[in-house]
Structures are given as C-alpha cells and as structure tokens.
Design a protein around this motif. Structure first.
Motif, PDB file in Angstrom:
ATOM      1  N   LEU A  20       0.796  -1.252   0.010  1.00 45.12           N
ATOM      2  CA  LEU A  20       0.168  -0.001   0.093  1.00 45.12           C
ATOM      3  C   LEU A  20       0.725   1.376  -0.040  1.00 45.12           C
ATOM      4  O   LEU A  20       0.444   2.372  -0.326  1.00 45.12           O
ATOM      5  CB  LEU A  20      -0.927  -0.092   1.312  1.00 45.12           C
ATOM      6  N   ARG A  21       2.224   1.189   0.445  1.00 47.21           N
ATOM      7  CA  ARG A  21       2.933   2.339   0.693  1.00 47.21           C
ATOM      8  C   ARG A  21       4.002   2.268  -0.622  1.00 47.21           C
ATOM      9  O   ARG A  21       4.872   3.147  -0.347  1.00 47.21           O
ATOM     10  CB  ARG A  21       3.693   2.308   2.005  1.00 47.21           C
ATOM     11  N   SER A  22       3.805   1.513  -1.485  1.00 53.38           N
ATOM     12  CA  SER A  22       4.631   1.354  -2.679  1.00 53.38           C
ATOM     13  C   SER A  22       4.058   2.154  -3.667  1.00 53.38           C
ATOM     14  O   SER A  22       3.279   1.947  -4.415  1.00 53.38           O
ATOM     15  CB  SER A  22       4.963   0.073  -2.968  1.00 53.38           C
ATOM     16  N   PRO A  23       4.982   3.216  -4.398  1.00 53.66           N
ATOM     17  CA  PRO A  23       4.587   3.955  -5.522  1.00 53.66           C
ATOM     18  C   PRO A  23       4.505   3.029  -6.714  1.00 53.66           C
ATOM     19  O   PRO A  23       3.462   3.155  -7.501  1.00 53.66           O
ATOM     20  CB  PRO A  23       5.864   4.962  -5.659  1.00 53.66           C
ATOM     21  N   ALA A  24       5.437   1.984  -6.678  1.00 55.22           N
ATOM     22  CA  ALA A  24       5.073   0.858  -7.914  1.00 55.22           C
ATOM     23  C   ALA A  24       3.821   0.218  -7.808  1.00 55.22           C
ATOM     24  O   ALA A  24       3.323   0.161  -9.020  1.00 55.22           O
ATOM     25  CB  ALA A  24       6.408   0.074  -7.593  1.00 55.22           C
ATOM     26  N   VAL A  25       3.485  -0.146  -6.654  1.00 52.81           N
ATOM     27  CA  VAL A  25       1.996  -0.808  -6.515  1.00 52.81           C
ATOM     28  C   VAL A  25       0.790   0.249  -7.192  1.00 52.81           C
ATOM     29  O   VAL A  25       0.020   0.086  -7.849  1.00 52.81           O
ATOM     30  CB  VAL A  25       1.720  -1.256  -5.139  1.00 52.81           C
ATOM     31  N   LEU A  26       1.052   1.610  -6.480  1.00 51.63           N
ATOM     32  CA  LEU A  26       0.185   2.592  -7.017  1.00 51.63           C
ATOM     33  C   LEU A  26       0.161   2.858  -8.549  1.00 51.63           C
ATOM     34  O   LEU A  26      -0.821   2.967  -9.256  1.00 51.63           O
ATOM     35  CB  LEU A  26       0.535   3.860  -6.428  1.00 51.63           C
ATOM     36  N   GLN A  27       1.287   2.812  -9.086  1.00 54.89           N
ATOM     37  CA  GLN A  27       1.451   2.772 -10.862  1.00 54.89           C
ATOM     38  C   GLN A  27       0.586   1.659 -11.244  1.00 54.89           C
ATOM     39  O   GLN A  27      -0.110   1.666 -12.363  1.00 54.89           O
ATOM     40  CB  GLN A  27       2.864   2.998 -11.018  1.00 54.89           C
ATOM     41  N   GLU A  28       0.853   0.522 -10.879  1.00 55.69           N
ATOM     42  CA  GLU A  28       0.288  -0.679 -11.385  1.00 55.69           C
ATOM     43  C   GLU A  28      -1.121  -0.712 -11.239  1.00 55.69           C
ATOM     44  O   GLU A  28      -1.708  -1.242 -12.160  1.00 55.69           O
ATOM     45  CB  GLU A  28       1.140  -1.955 -10.844  1.00 55.69           C
ATOM     46  N   VAL A  29      -1.779  -0.239  -9.855  1.00 53.89           N
ATOM     47  CA  VAL A  29      -2.982  -0.586  -9.812  1.00 53.89           C
ATOM     48  C   VAL A  29      -3.807   0.608 -10.726  1.00 53.89           C
ATOM     49  O   VAL A  29      -5.024   0.415 -11.059  1.00 53.89           O
ATOM     50  CB  VAL A  29      -3.579  -0.269  -8.197  1.00 53.89           C
ATOM     51  N   SER A  30      -3.351   1.621 -11.068  1.00 53.79           N
ATOM     52  CA  SER A  30      -3.833   2.685 -11.867  1.00 53.79           C
ATOM     53  C   SER A  30      -3.875   2.419 -13.354  1.00 53.79           C
ATOM     54  O   SER A  30      -4.466   3.005 -14.073  1.00 53.79           O
ATOM     55  CB  SER A  30      -3.058   3.855 -11.536  1.00 53.79           C
ATOM     56  N   SER A  31      -2.770   1.558 -13.665  1.00 56.18           N
ATOM     57  CA  SER A  31      -2.525   1.385 -15.128  1.00 56.18           C
ATOM     58  C   SER A  31      -3.582   0.388 -15.946  1.00 56.18           C
ATOM     59  O   SER A  31      -4.101  -0.571 -15.081  1.00 56.18           O
ATOM     60  CB  SER A  31      -1.367   0.812 -15.230  1.00 56.18           C
ATOM     61  N   PRO A  32      -4.043   0.451 -16.836  1.00 57.83           N
ATOM     62  CA  PRO A  32      -3.304   1.444 -17.816  1.00 57.83           C
ATOM     63  C   PRO A  32      -4.233   2.960 -18.033  1.00 57.83           C
ATOM     64  O   PRO A  32      -4.085   3.883 -18.710  1.00 57.83           O
ATOM     65  CB  PRO A  32      -3.770   0.845 -18.971  1.00 57.83           C
ATOM     66  N   LEU A  33      -5.302   2.883 -16.990  1.00 54.39           N
ATOM     67  CA  LEU A  33      -6.142   4.047 -17.060  1.00 54.39           C
ATOM     68  C   LEU A  33      -5.328   5.458 -16.699  1.00 54.39           C
ATOM     69  O   LEU A  33      -5.826   6.497 -17.303  1.00 54.39           O
ATOM     70  CB  LEU A  33      -7.433   3.796 -16.025  1.00 54.39           C
ATOM     71  N   MET A  34      -4.652   5.356 -15.934  1.00 50.87           N
ATOM     72  CA  MET A  34      -3.938   6.536 -15.356  1.00 50.87           C
ATOM     73  C   MET A  34      -2.215   6.192 -15.165  1.00 50.87           C
ATOM     74  O   MET A  34      -1.762   5.196 -14.801  1.00 50.87           O
ATOM     75  CB  MET A  34      -4.516   7.237 -14.156  1.00 50.87           C
ATOM     76  N   ALA A  35      -1.396   6.743 -15.774  1.00 49.49           N
ATOM     77  CA  ALA A  35       0.063   6.672 -15.509  1.00 49.49           C
ATOM     78  C   ALA A  35       0.388   7.712 -14.655  1.00 49.49           C
ATOM     79  O   ALA A  35       0.086   8.956 -14.889  1.00 49.49           O
ATOM     80  CB  ALA A  35       0.884   6.572 -16.989  1.00 49.49           C
ATOM     81  N   LEU A  36       1.235   7.301 -13.763  1.00 45.16           N
ATOM     82  CA  LEU A  36       1.983   8.348 -12.984  1.00 45.16           C
ATOM     83  C   LEU A  36       3.474   8.486 -12.923  1.00 45.16           C
ATOM     84  O   LEU A  36       4.123   7.354 -13.130  1.00 45.16           O
ATOM     85  CB  LEU A  36       1.577   8.147 -11.331  1.00 45.16           C
ATOM     86  N   HIS A  37       4.095   9.680 -12.886  1.00 42.32           N
ATOM     87  CA  HIS A  37       5.560   9.775 -12.654  1.00 42.32           C
ATOM     88  C   HIS A  37       5.851  10.969 -11.731  1.00 42.32           C
ATOM     89  O   HIS A  37       5.046  11.626 -11.518  1.00 42.32           O
ATOM     90  CB  HIS A  37       6.272  10.036 -14.117  1.00 42.32           C
ATOM     91  N   SER A  38       6.758  10.669 -10.860  1.00 43.69           N
ATOM     92  CA  SER A  38       7.397  11.365 -10.013  1.00 43.69           C
ATOM     93  C   SER A  38       7.829  12.683 -10.460  1.00 43.69           C
ATOM     94  O   SER A  38       8.471  12.778 -11.429  1.00 43.69           O
ATOM     95  CB  SER A  38       8.421  10.916  -9.111  1.00 43.69           C
ATOM     96  N   GLU A  39       7.442  13.616  -9.748  1.00 38.16           N
ATOM     97  CA  GLU A  39       7.770  15.239  -9.976  1.00 38.16           C
ATOM     98  C   GLU A  39       9.012  15.647  -9.121  1.00 38.16           C
ATOM     99  O   GLU A  39       9.515  16.542  -8.845  1.00 38.16           O
ATOM    100  CB  GLU A  39       6.839  15.958  -9.943  1.00 38.16           C
ATOM    101  N   GLU A  40       9.434  14.606  -8.048  1.00 40.65           N
ATOM    102  CA  GLU A  40      10.534  14.953  -7.096  1.00 40.65           C
ATOM    103  C   GLU A  40      11.759  14.608  -7.813  1.00 40.65           C
ATOM    104  O   GLU A  40      12.066  13.799  -8.851  1.00 40.65           O
ATOM    105  CB  GLU A  40      10.494  13.871  -5.969  1.00 40.65           C
TER     106      GLU A  40
END
Length: 198
Positions: A20-40
């Motif tokens: 739940l605290r993994s950005p990789a998991v957030l990216q995977e559960v959002s795909s392919p509807l939404m892609a996320l990339h870090s702005e940090e």
C-alpha cells in the motif's frame, strides 16, 4: 461525495501494508487508465514516507492530465491492529485542480475470519463544488478498477522485512521497529476513531 469499498485481499496484512505504501503498486493498480510519474528530484522512493509527494498524471498513459500533490499521513487504530494510510493532497493543475477536497483513506487489518488474509477498506471523499455530482461516476469507476487490480496483485505480495527500513537489523526485528515490524517512521499514536466505517 464518497466512494467506499471493502474487500478481503489474498495476502497477509504486513505484505499488504508494505504494498500500500509502494509507489510501484500505485502505478500498477492505476494502469492503464492513469500513468503516474514522480515530480521529485530523486524520483519515486521504494516506500513512500509521510509528507507531500508531487506526481504528474497521464490519462491512458498518453494524455497529459496535470499534476497532483499526494500528501500522506500514517496512523494506527485499535491497539495497532488497523494501519491507516491517508492522502489529503490535491490537484495542482489539470482537471483535478477543480477539486476542493480530497480525502483518500486506506485501512489494512487482519481478516476477522482468521484466514490469515487482509481486510482492506478504502474510502474516498471528494468535493468539486457544482461539478461534484458529475465527477462521481468517473471516480466510482476508477476505484472499481483499482480494487480489481489490488485483488489481482495481492497474492503476489510478500513482506521483505528490512529491505526498506534503514533501522532494521537482521535477526533483531523488534528493537527500533514500530507496529508489527513497521519502522517508527510509519506509525503514529492512536488519536481517535478510524475515519473508515467498520
């Protein structure tokens, strides 16, 4: 408006909490509807710490969808048996900038049936003035997709204790660790009732 989901995930609670605290998991559960990339400047960490995290969004991985600030807080409830990740960020630009309230709360606990699996509760409360009602079907549909992805991925999750915790010493998980081996960085005192219904 509110979207509320509750499911049993086929993994143990510690593995679910790490995922739940993994950005990789957030990216995977959002795909392919939404892609996320870090702005940090340093990109996505392996595990998100509490605090603000700017991300860029692309609908279907192609269409620029603006920027969002993910603002995370972590807490525990019921003597540490429920771990909660809460995002009260906001849209910075693009379509999500119309939102005036964003309160996304995810809770992890053991399956009450004693199966060894995870009870996962997910609540999104959002407001966007006059557009709130019009946005609800889109958020509802996206949250159904996220839950479907979480259920699909959960059996592959496992807890790699110590991989992301700099305070972890092999063979000594208790000293310096928080609730159930989670670093103190990721726990907070019980300060009231859970924002999620049981």
């Amino acid at each position: 408006m509110r979207v509320l989901l509750k499911e049993i995930l086929d993994c143990d609670p510690d593995a679910a909490w790490r995922a739940l605290r993994s950005p990789a998991v957030l990216q995977e559960v959002s795909s392919p509807l939404m892609a996320l990339h870090s702005e940090e400047a340093t990109g996505f960490p392996t595990i998100w710490a509490a605090g603000a995290h700017p991300v860029g969004l692309h609908a279907l991985g192609l269409i620029p969808f603006g920027q969002q600030r993910i603002d995370l807080a972590v807490s525990t409830r019921q003597h540490g048996s429920v771990r909660i990740l809460r995002d009260t960020g906001r849209g910075v630009s693009g379509p999500l900038a119309i939102l005036t309230r964003w309160d996304h709360t995810m809770a992890i606990s053991a399956d009450p049936a004693g199966s060894g699996k995870t009870l996962y509760r997910d609540q999104l409360i959002f407001e966007a003035g006059p557009a709130t009602l019009a946005l609800w079907p889109s958020f509802w549909a996206f949250w159904q997709w996220r839950m479907r992805q979480l259920k699909r991925l959960a059996p592959s999750w496992r807890l790699d204790l110590g991989v992301d915790d700099p305070d972890f010493v092999s063979g000594s998980p208790v000293p310096g660790s928080g609730v159930d081996g989670v670093s103190p960085t990721f726990s907070a005192p019980d300060t009231g009732d859970s924002p999620l219904p049981s």
